[in-house]
Design a protein around this motif. Structure first.
Motif, PDB file in Angstrom:
ATOM      1  N   SER A   1      -4.470   2.735  -5.978  1.00 32.73           N
ATOM      2  CA  SER A   1      -4.261   2.952  -4.539  1.00 32.73           C
ATOM      3  C   SER A   1      -5.543   2.838  -3.735  1.00 32.73           C
ATOM      4  CB  SER A   1      -3.618   4.317  -4.294  1.00 32.73           C
ATOM      5  OG  SER A   1      -2.291   4.325  -4.745  1.00 32.73           O
ATOM      6  N   SER A   2      -6.643   3.316  -4.267  1.00 32.91           N
ATOM      7  CA  SER A   2      -7.917   3.254  -3.545  1.00 32.91           C
ATOM      8  C   SER A   2      -8.291   1.817  -3.219  1.00 32.91           C
ATOM      9  CB  SER A   2      -9.027   3.904  -4.377  1.00 32.91           C
ATOM     10  OG  SER A   2     -10.264   3.738  -3.733  1.00 32.91           O
ATOM     11  N   GLN A   3      -8.248   0.968  -4.228  1.00 31.73           N
ATOM     12  CA  GLN A   3      -8.605  -0.425  -3.999  1.00 31.73           C
ATOM     13  C   GLN A   3      -7.630  -1.091  -3.039  1.00 31.73           C
ATOM     14  OE1 GLN A   3      -8.479   1.158  -6.963  1.00 31.73           O
ATOM     15  NE2 GLN A   3      -9.774   0.166  -8.481  1.00 31.73           N
TER      16      GLN A   3
ATOM     17  N   ALA B   1      -8.857   5.323   1.145  1.00 28.77           N
ATOM     18  CA  ALA B   1      -9.664   4.642   0.120  1.00 28.77           C
ATOM     19  C   ALA B   1     -10.864   5.499  -0.230  1.00 28.77           C
ATOM     20  CB  ALA B   1     -10.103   3.265   0.612  1.00 28.77           C
ATOM     21  N   GLY B   2     -11.501   6.087   0.767  1.00 29.90           N
ATOM     22  CA  GLY B   2     -12.634   6.976   0.520  1.00 29.90           C
ATOM     23  C   GLY B   2     -12.223   8.242  -0.193  1.00 29.90           C
ATOM     24  N   SER B   3     -11.068   8.770   0.156  1.00 34.37           N
ATOM     25  CA  SER B   3     -10.553   9.984  -0.465  1.00 34.37           C
ATOM     26  C   SER B   3     -10.243   9.747  -1.936  1.00 34.37           C
ATOM     27  CB  SER B   3      -9.296  10.456   0.273  1.00 34.37           C
ATOM     28  OG  SER B   3      -8.756  11.593  -0.347  1.00 34.37           O
ATOM     29  N   TYR B   4      -9.592   8.619  -2.228  1.00 33.96           N
ATOM     30  CA  TYR B   4      -9.282   8.287  -3.617  1.00 33.96           C
ATOM     31  C   TYR B   4     -10.558   8.091  -4.425  1.00 33.96           C
ATOM     32  CZ  TYR B   4      -4.281   7.406  -2.807  1.00 33.96           C
ATOM     33  OH  TYR B   4      -2.954   7.509  -2.520  1.00 33.96           O
ATOM     34  N   ALA B   5     -11.539   7.429  -3.818  1.00 35.72           N
ATOM     35  CA  ALA B   5     -12.797   7.175  -4.516  1.00 35.72           C
ATOM     36  C   ALA B   5     -13.495   8.487  -4.853  1.00 35.72           C
ATOM     37  CB  ALA B   5     -13.704   6.285  -3.680  1.00 35.72           C
ATOM     38  N   LYS B   6     -13.492   9.441  -3.925  1.00 34.16           N
ATOM     39  CA  LYS B   6     -14.101  10.748  -4.177  1.00 34.16           C
ATOM     40  C   LYS B   6     -13.369  11.486  -5.286  1.00 34.16           C
ATOM     41  CE  LYS B   6     -15.853  11.396   0.485  1.00 34.16           C
ATOM     42  NZ  LYS B   6     -15.647  12.082   1.756  1.00 34.16           N
TER      43      LYS B   6
ATOM     44  N   VAL C   1      -8.291  -2.887   0.697  1.00 28.42           N
ATOM     45  CA  VAL C   1      -7.880  -4.253   1.048  1.00 28.42           C
ATOM     46  C   VAL C   1      -6.948  -4.224   2.260  1.00 28.42           C
ATOM     47  CG1 VAL C   1      -6.582  -6.285   0.261  1.00 28.42           C
ATOM     48  CG2 VAL C   1      -8.193  -5.149  -1.283  1.00 28.42           C
ATOM     49  N   CYS C   2      -6.062  -3.241   2.295  1.00 30.32           N
ATOM     50  CA  CYS C   2      -5.146  -3.107   3.430  1.00 30.32           C
ATOM     51  C   CYS C   2      -5.937  -2.901   4.729  1.00 30.32           C
ATOM     52  CB  CYS C   2      -4.175  -1.955   3.184  1.00 30.32           C
ATOM     53  SG  CYS C   2      -2.851  -1.837   4.411  1.00 30.32           S
ATOM     54  N   ALA C   3      -6.958  -2.071   4.667  1.00 32.28           N
ATOM     55  CA  ALA C   3      -7.789  -1.832   5.853  1.00 32.28           C
ATOM     56  C   ALA C   3      -8.423  -3.134   6.338  1.00 32.28           C
ATOM     57  CB  ALA C   3      -8.862  -0.789   5.548  1.00 32.28           C
ATOM     58  N   GLU C   4      -8.912  -3.951   5.421  1.00 31.02           N
ATOM     59  CA  GLU C   4      -9.523  -5.230   5.797  1.00 31.02           C
ATOM     60  C   GLU C   4      -8.502  -6.164   6.436  1.00 31.02           C
ATOM     61  OE1 GLU C   4     -11.975  -7.164   2.838  1.00 31.02           O
ATOM     62  OE2 GLU C   4     -12.435  -5.221   1.931  1.00 31.02           O
ATOM     63  N   ALA C   5      -7.311  -6.234   5.850  1.00 31.87           N
ATOM     64  CA  ALA C   5      -6.261  -7.105   6.384  1.00 31.87           C
ATOM     65  C   ALA C   5      -5.830  -6.640   7.775  1.00 31.87           C
ATOM     66  CB  ALA C   5      -5.064  -7.130   5.436  1.00 31.87           C
ATOM     67  N   CYS C   6      -5.706  -5.339   7.943  1.00 33.39           N
ATOM     68  CA  CYS C   6      -5.303  -4.794   9.247  1.00 33.39           C
ATOM     69  C   CYS C   6      -6.360  -5.055  10.309  1.00 33.39           C
ATOM     70  CB  CYS C   6      -5.011  -3.296   9.129  1.00 33.39           C
ATOM     71  SG  CYS C   6      -3.503  -2.924   8.218  1.00 33.39           S
TER      72      CYS C   6
ATOM     73  N   SER D   1       0.832  -1.208   0.000  1.00 28.52           N
ATOM     74  CA  SER D   1       0.000   0.000   0.000  1.00 28.52           C
ATOM     75  C   SER D   1       0.862   1.252   0.000  1.00 28.52           C
ATOM     76  CB  SER D   1      -0.937   0.016   1.215  1.00 28.52           C
ATOM     77  OG  SER D   1      -1.893  -1.001   1.106  1.00 28.52           O
ATOM     78  N   THR D   2       1.914   1.235   0.810  1.00 27.73           N
ATOM     79  CA  THR D   2       2.842   2.363   0.843  1.00 27.73           C
ATOM     80  C   THR D   2       3.442   2.592  -0.540  1.00 27.73           C
ATOM     81  OG1 THR D   2       3.372   2.037   3.166  1.00 27.73           O
ATOM     82  CG2 THR D   2       5.004   3.195   1.850  1.00 27.73           C
ATOM     83  N   ASN D   3       3.893   1.535  -1.169  1.00 22.86           N
ATOM     84  CA  ASN D   3       4.494   1.661  -2.497  1.00 22.86           C
ATOM     85  C   ASN D   3       3.509   2.223  -3.516  1.00 22.86           C
ATOM     86  OD1 ASN D   3       6.798   0.579  -1.393  1.00 22.86           O
ATOM     87  ND2 ASN D   3       6.505  -1.455  -2.263  1.00 22.86           N
ATOM     88  N   PHE D   4       2.260   1.770  -3.464  1.00 22.76           N
ATOM     89  CA  PHE D   4       1.252   2.256  -4.401  1.00 22.76           C
ATOM     90  C   PHE D   4       0.959   3.736  -4.171  1.00 22.76           C
ATOM     91  CE2 PHE D   4       0.976  -1.890  -5.825  1.00 22.76           C
ATOM     92  CZ  PHE D   4      -0.030  -2.108  -6.741  1.00 22.76           C
ATOM     93  N   MET D   5       0.858   4.145  -2.909  1.00 21.61           N
ATOM     94  CA  MET D   5       0.609   5.557  -2.623  1.00 21.61           C
ATOM     95  C   MET D   5       1.782   6.421  -3.075  1.00 21.61           C
ATOM     96  SD  MET D   5      -1.398   5.684   1.027  1.00 21.61           S
ATOM     97  CE  MET D   5      -0.573   4.315   1.847  1.00 21.61           C
ATOM     98  N   LEU D   6       2.993   5.969  -2.803  1.00 20.44           N
ATOM     99  CA  LEU D   6       4.168   6.755  -3.179  1.00 20.44           C
ATOM    100  C   LEU D   6       4.307   6.903  -4.696  1.00 20.44           C
ATOM    101  CD1 LEU D   6       6.772   5.459  -0.589  1.00 20.44           C
ATOM    102  CD2 LEU D   6       5.780   7.767  -0.725  1.00 20.44           C
ATOM    103  N   SER D   7       3.782   5.928  -5.431  1.00 19.75           N
ATOM    104  CA  SER D   7       3.871   6.000  -6.895  1.00 19.75           C
ATOM    105  C   SER D   7       2.638   6.640  -7.533  1.00 19.75           C
ATOM    106  CB  SER D   7       4.090   4.601  -7.478  1.00 19.75           C
ATOM    107  OG  SER D   7       2.929   3.808  -7.309  1.00 19.75           O
ATOM    108  N   ASN D   8       1.717   7.123  -6.693  1.00 21.99           N
ATOM    109  CA  ASN D   8       0.466   7.721  -7.187  1.00 21.99           C
ATOM    110  C   ASN D   8      -0.303   6.780  -8.112  1.00 21.99           C
ATOM    111  OD1 ASN D   8       0.558  10.178  -5.803  1.00 21.99           O
ATOM    112  ND2 ASN D   8       1.995  10.995  -7.312  1.00 21.99           N
ATOM    113  N   SER D   9      -0.301   5.515  -7.780  1.00 21.64           N
ATOM    114  CA  SER D   9      -0.997   4.522  -8.585  1.00 21.64           C
ATOM    115  C   SER D   9      -2.499   4.775  -8.590  1.00 21.64           C
ATOM    116  CB  SER D   9      -0.735   3.119  -8.030  1.00 21.64           C
ATOM    117  OG  SER D   9      -1.550   2.164  -8.680  1.00 21.64           O
ATOM    118  N   THR D  10      -3.115   4.553  -9.728  1.00 26.05           N
ATOM    119  CA  THR D  10      -4.569   4.684  -9.834  1.00 26.05           C
ATOM    120  C   THR D  10      -5.276   3.556  -9.076  1.00 26.05           C
ATOM    121  OG1 THR D  10      -4.591   3.455 -11.918  1.00 26.05           O
ATOM    122  CG2 THR D  10      -4.455   5.872 -12.057  1.00 26.05           C
TER     123      THR D  10
END
Length: 129
Positions: A68-70, A110-115, A74-79, A57-66
């Motif tokens: 990241s929201s999804q 995830a909500g922020s990316y979705a918005k 998933v990270c929230a569920e795993a945590c 998740s960190t890597n996806f956010m740092l790379s501004n991946s599209t």
């Protein structure tokens, strides 16, 4: 060289890093040394999977991946799953806390990316669709 990062995203990155470090450390020290239910396959898998999804998740956010929201969802569920498992065992309070904080931060991201994605779609002029 530093890059400006949205404060909310940086907070999520920090939470993911804390959670990854805590899960990995506790799995490899406290759990292995405690034995018993601490080293049950399901619990160990959750801890190691949680650490891995936090890193990803960190890597996806740092790379501004599209995606990241999804991934943050998933990270929230795993945590959350890892936190519940840790709460069932003695001495795992720190890990459960780090997991819960990460889950909350990832849900917000995830909500922020979705918005943002929805807002971006709404702003596209009809003649460009």
């Amino acid at each position: 060289m530093t890059h400006p990062t949205d404060p909310k995203m940086q907070s999520c990155i920090d939470a993911c890093n804390r959670c990854r470090q805590t899960c990995l450390h506790e799995a490899m020290t406290h759990c292995l040394e405690s034995g018993g239910k601490h080293i049950s396959p399901d619990h160990m898998r959750l801890m190691l999977n949680c650490a891995e999804i936090c890193q990803t998740s960190t890597n996806f956010m740092l790379s501004n991946s599209t995606l990241s929201s999804q991934l943050c969802g998933v990270c929230a569920e795993a945590c959350e799953a890892c936190a519940k498992s840790c709460e069932q065992l003695d001495g795992m309070e720190e890990c459960a806390k780090a997991c819960r904080e990460c889950a909350e931060s990832c849900r917000q991201m995830a909500g922020s990316y979705a918005k943002q994605a929805t807002g971006a779609q709404e702003r596209v002029p009809a003649d460009e669709l």
